[in-house]
Enzyme design. Sequence first.
Site, mmCIF file in Angstrom:
data_model
loop_
_atom_site.group_PDB
_atom_site.id
_atom_site.type_symbol
_atom_site.label_atom_id
_atom_site.label_comp_id
_atom_site.label_asym_id
_atom_site.label_seq_id
_atom_site.Cartn_x
_atom_site.Cartn_y
_atom_site.Cartn_z
ATOM 1 N N ASP A 70 -2.258 -1.843 10.183
ATOM 2 C CA ASP A 70 -2.429 -1.799 8.565
ATOM 3 C C ASP A 70 -2.977 -3.206 8.096
ATOM 4 O O ASP A 70 -3.192 -3.389 6.959
ATOM 5 C CB ASP A 70 -1.035 -1.688 7.984
ATOM 6 C CG ASP A 70 -0.517 -0.109 8.119
ATOM 7 O OD1 ASP A 70 -1.520 0.763 8.404
ATOM 8 O OD2 ASP A 70 0.660 -0.021 7.875
ATOM 9 N N LYS A 130 0.881 -1.097 -0.034
ATOM 10 C CA LYS A 130 0.005 -0.089 0.099
ATOM 11 C C LYS A 130 0.821 1.127 -0.021
ATOM 12 O O LYS A 130 2.122 1.220 0.391
ATOM 13 C CB LYS A 130 -0.927 0.003 1.307
ATOM 14 C CG LYS A 130 -0.204 -0.038 2.689
ATOM 15 C CD LYS A 130 0.281 1.326 3.118
ATOM 16 C CE LYS A 130 0.809 0.792 4.671
ATOM 17 N NZ LYS A 130 1.590 2.172 4.964
ATOM 18 N N GLY A 142 9.905 -1.123 4.740
ATOM 19 C CA GLY A 142 9.846 0.045 3.515
ATOM 20 C C GLY A 142 8.648 0.977 3.535
ATOM 21 O O GLY A 142 8.568 1.973 2.787
#
Length: 311
Positions: free
Chosen positions: A145, A17, A106
């Site tokens: 998330d 995402k 990341g």
Amino acid sequence: MTTAPDSRVVHVRAPGKINVFLAVGAQADDGYHDVAIAYQAVSLYEDVRVSDAPDFSVALSGSVDLARVPTDGSNIAIRAARLLAARTGYRRGAHIDIEKHVPVTGGMGGGSADAAAALVACDTLWGTDVGRDELLVLAAELGADVPFALTGGTAIGTGRGDQLSPALAKGSFEWVLVLSDAGLSTPEVYRELDEHRARHAQDIFPARVAPTVDVDVLQALRAGEPRMLAEVLSNDLQAAALNLEPSLAGVLELGESHGALAGIVSGSGPTVAFLAADVNAALQLQIALSATRHTVVRATGPVHGARVISG
């Protein structure tokens, strides 16, 4: 519940995402922050294959650096499988093969995608059929998330980011992502944000306790207009990520000088996401940035959340 061993391999794919908007609230008494996020799932995927086993184990492969991914019980995919087993009374285990293509640490939710995929794959393999609503509850226990990795598409996340509501989004957006060999720890980036706000308390507005997503962001997503969205990309964590990894500023300048509509640090970084006007512009930007010896991939959003591919 006890079931006979299943010889199938269930393959589930889940997306990474980009946070096209991320507002971070003031630090609460418990040390956490409420957030307001506009999530977009993009076509950079984690492929998770699950097969029956007497216990829980994980194996890793893929196109990204795997050195920072644990292979013991702390791996989030194993934690997801154990959580589902505990909730449903399932008494065997699972072997989980993860093929990773989302950058590790990341800022793109690769671990969350692994967890979401493991929940869906194990639920399918074991025939536990807990339903989407219960999977979302389990996902929220694993990380803020993870619920979005289940749903995909475009959504607004509030609270810790796990209180989701769908966002209307038209068309698709073209992204060029510059990956980094280094990783940034999300807790470290949040700590740096708190310190950054304290250092500059005289110069910046105090953070809201309960932030919201700007209306302009919702309008740009609804219109499907990359130029509109480029004007309103925002990430409160970006300043902290740049403080911890100053080289990211040069990456942002490089992309925008080669035709990107706008660039943004993805989540807590260090991946940098550039929004392009269209497919041709994205291809040209990818070529230009690759020529500067950066690791660059293209992705399109929005895409589906975790779903069964086979099995």
